[in-house]
Every structure is written in C-alpha cells, then in structure tokens.
Design a protein around this motif. Sequence first.
Motif, PDB file in Angstrom:
ATOM      1  N   UNK A  47     -79.053 -13.934 -26.776  1.00  0.00           N
ATOM      2  CA  UNK A  47     -80.177 -13.017 -26.885  1.00  0.00           C
ATOM      3  C   UNK A  47     -79.668 -11.587 -26.746  1.00  0.00           C
ATOM      4  N   UNK A  48     -80.228 -10.728 -27.557  1.00  0.00           N
ATOM      5  CA  UNK A  48     -79.779  -9.340 -27.531  1.00  0.00           C
ATOM      6  C   UNK A  48     -80.698  -8.468 -26.679  1.00  0.00           C
ATOM      7  N   UNK A  49     -80.171  -7.317 -26.317  1.00  0.00           N
ATOM      8  CA  UNK A  49     -80.931  -6.358 -25.516  1.00  0.00           C
ATOM      9  C   UNK A  49     -82.004  -5.696 -26.380  1.00  0.00           C
ATOM     10  N   UNK A  50     -83.022  -5.187 -25.723  1.00  0.00           N
ATOM     11  CA  UNK A  50     -84.110  -4.470 -26.394  1.00  0.00           C
ATOM     12  C   UNK A  50     -83.934  -2.986 -26.105  1.00  0.00           C
ATOM     13  N   UNK A  51     -83.862  -2.177 -27.169  1.00  0.00           N
ATOM     14  CA  UNK A  51     -83.702  -0.734 -27.001  1.00  0.00           C
ATOM     15  C   UNK A  51     -85.079  -0.083 -26.939  1.00  0.00           C
ATOM     16  N   UNK A  52     -85.250   0.779 -25.939  1.00  0.00           N
ATOM     17  CA  UNK A  52     -86.495   1.544 -25.832  1.00  0.00           C
ATOM     18  C   UNK A  52     -86.154   3.023 -25.732  1.00  0.00           C
ATOM     19  N   UNK A  53     -87.033   3.837 -26.235  1.00  0.00           N
ATOM     20  CA  UNK A  53     -86.917   5.285 -26.110  1.00  0.00           C
ATOM     21  C   UNK A  53     -88.207   5.777 -25.476  1.00  0.00           C
ATOM     22  N   UNK A  54     -88.055   6.423 -24.329  1.00  0.00           N
ATOM     23  CA  UNK A  54     -89.229   6.865 -23.570  1.00  0.00           C
ATOM     24  C   UNK A  54     -89.016   8.280 -23.041  1.00  0.00           C
ATOM     25  N   UNK A  55     -90.093   8.893 -22.644  1.00  0.00           N
ATOM     26  CA  UNK A  55     -90.051  10.236 -22.064  1.00  0.00           C
ATOM     27  C   UNK A  55     -89.934  10.144 -20.543  1.00  0.00           C
ATOM     28  N   UNK A  56     -89.551  11.258 -19.941  1.00  0.00           N
ATOM     29  CA  UNK A  56     -89.380  11.312 -18.486  1.00  0.00           C
ATOM     30  C   UNK A  56     -90.686  10.955 -17.776  1.00  0.00           C
ATOM     31  N   UNK A  57     -91.810  11.362 -18.320  1.00  0.00           N
ATOM     32  CA  UNK A  57     -93.109  11.070 -17.722  1.00  0.00           C
ATOM     33  C   UNK A  57     -93.322   9.558 -17.600  1.00  0.00           C
ATOM     34  N   UNK A  58     -92.888   8.795 -18.606  1.00  0.00           N
ATOM     35  CA  UNK A  58     -93.018   7.346 -18.540  1.00  0.00           C
ATOM     36  C   UNK A  58     -92.144   6.779 -17.428  1.00  0.00           C
ATOM     37  N   UNK A  59     -90.897   7.254 -17.330  1.00  0.00           N
ATOM     38  CA  UNK A  59     -90.006   6.766 -16.279  1.00  0.00           C
ATOM     39  C   UNK A  59     -90.597   7.014 -14.899  1.00  0.00           C
ATOM     40  N   UNK A  60     -91.125   8.213 -14.694  1.00  0.00           N
ATOM     41  CA  UNK A  60     -91.738   8.546 -13.403  1.00  0.00           C
ATOM     42  C   UNK A  60     -92.952   7.656 -13.127  1.00  0.00           C
ATOM     43  N   UNK A  61     -93.779   7.453 -14.132  1.00  0.00           N
ATOM     44  CA  UNK A  61     -94.954   6.601 -13.974  1.00  0.00           C
ATOM     45  C   UNK A  61     -94.576   5.153 -13.708  1.00  0.00           C
ATOM     46  N   UNK A  62     -93.544   4.667 -14.385  1.00  0.00           N
ATOM     47  CA  UNK A  62     -93.094   3.292 -14.178  1.00  0.00           C
ATOM     48  C   UNK A  62     -92.601   3.101 -12.751  1.00  0.00           C
ATOM     49  N   UNK A  63     -91.840   4.059 -12.258  1.00  0.00           N
ATOM     50  CA  UNK A  63     -91.332   3.984 -10.879  1.00  0.00           C
ATOM     51  C   UNK A  63     -92.490   3.919  -9.898  1.00  0.00           C
ATOM     52  N   UNK A  64     -93.498   4.765 -10.087  1.00  0.00           N
ATOM     53  CA  UNK A  64     -94.669   4.754  -9.199  1.00  0.00           C
ATOM     54  C   UNK A  64     -95.438   3.440  -9.307  1.00  0.00           C
ATOM     55  N   UNK A  65     -95.558   2.921 -10.514  1.00  0.00           N
ATOM     56  CA  UNK A  65     -96.268   1.663 -10.733  1.00  0.00           C
ATOM     57  C   UNK A  65     -95.574   0.513 -10.008  1.00  0.00           C
ATOM     58  N   UNK A  66     -94.269   0.426 -10.133  1.00  0.00           N
ATOM     59  CA  UNK A  66     -93.524  -0.639  -9.461  1.00  0.00           C
ATOM     60  C   UNK A  66     -93.615  -0.476  -7.946  1.00  0.00           C
ATOM     61  N   UNK A  67     -93.534   0.767  -7.465  1.00  0.00           N
ATOM     62  CA  UNK A  67     -93.685   1.005  -6.023  1.00  0.00           C
ATOM     63  C   UNK A  67     -95.022   0.469  -5.513  1.00  0.00           C
ATOM     64  N   UNK A  68     -96.090   0.691  -6.276  1.00  0.00           N
ATOM     65  CA  UNK A  68     -97.410   0.196  -5.883  1.00  0.00           C
ATOM     66  C   UNK A  68     -97.463  -1.332  -5.939  1.00  0.00           C
ATOM     67  N   UNK A  69     -96.863  -1.924  -6.958  1.00  0.00           N
ATOM     68  CA  UNK A  69     -96.865  -3.379  -7.075  1.00  0.00           C
ATOM     69  C   UNK A  69     -96.075  -4.039  -5.954  1.00  0.00           C
ATOM     70  N   UNK A  70     -95.075  -3.351  -5.427  1.00  0.00           N
ATOM     71  CA  UNK A  70     -94.264  -3.909  -4.352  1.00  0.00           C
ATOM     72  C   UNK A  70     -95.017  -3.985  -3.025  1.00  0.00           C
ATOM     73  N   UNK A  71     -96.133  -3.293  -2.924  1.00  0.00           N
ATOM     74  CA  UNK A  71     -96.934  -3.322  -1.699  1.00  0.00           C
ATOM     75  C   UNK A  71     -97.728  -4.623  -1.568  1.00  0.00           C
ATOM     76  N   UNK A  72     -97.811  -5.383  -2.660  1.00  0.00           N
ATOM     77  CA  UNK A  72     -98.571  -6.625  -2.692  1.00  0.00           C
ATOM     78  C   UNK A  72     -97.635  -7.796  -2.406  1.00  0.00           C
TER      79      UNK A  72
END
Length: 102
Positions: free
Chosen positions: A1-26
């Motif tokens: 299986x090959x890797x999946x390439x994504x191109x995202x903006x810094x705002x997405x990276x910051x939002x993803x980090x916050x989202x995962x942080x919130x999910x880790x509280x559960x």
Amino acid sequence: MKAVKITVKAQFLEGFIQLVDELLKVSYDTDDDRMVMAALVEIRARFYNRLGKCQTEYSLHLTPVQAFAVRILYTDFINDPTSYMGSKLFVIANDVEKTYAK
C-alpha cells in the motif's frame, strides 16, 4: 500500500492539533477507537513538528494507517462537511477512499 499525499494550509494543521487534543480528553472503550487515536496522535506530532517551519502550505505523506485513521476520524467522529475542518477532512477521506478502493 502506498502513502497518501495531502497538501494543507497551516490553519488546518493548527485546527487538527486542537481537534486531536480535544478527542484525547475522552476515554475510549474499544481497541478500534484506541488504535485510531494512537494513529491520530502520530499525525498530530508530525503536524506539530511541521508547523515549526513557517510556510503557508504544507505537503505531507500519510502512511496507510494514518490515512485510514483520518478517514475514520471524519466518518465516525466529524461527518460534517459544512465546517472548515469537516470540509478539509472530507476531501482527505475521499482521497483515501480513491487511493485504496481498487
């Protein structure tokens, strides 16, 4: 299986980090959910490191496990393409499906 390439903006990276942080509280009861969270934590660490290099756009490759974790994050947890994070995760989830649905 090959890797999946994504191109995202810094705002997405910051939002993803916050989202995962919130999910880790559960607390998660099933091993499936714990495995998804473990993969999301790996992605979170990669995104956090990439934010150290100030750019407007970031190009990243997700391993198959990480790619499926992002797809599951969207389909099982978010499933709302109308929000900013939801719309971006929707696109990535569709890319993952196209890459591996052969």
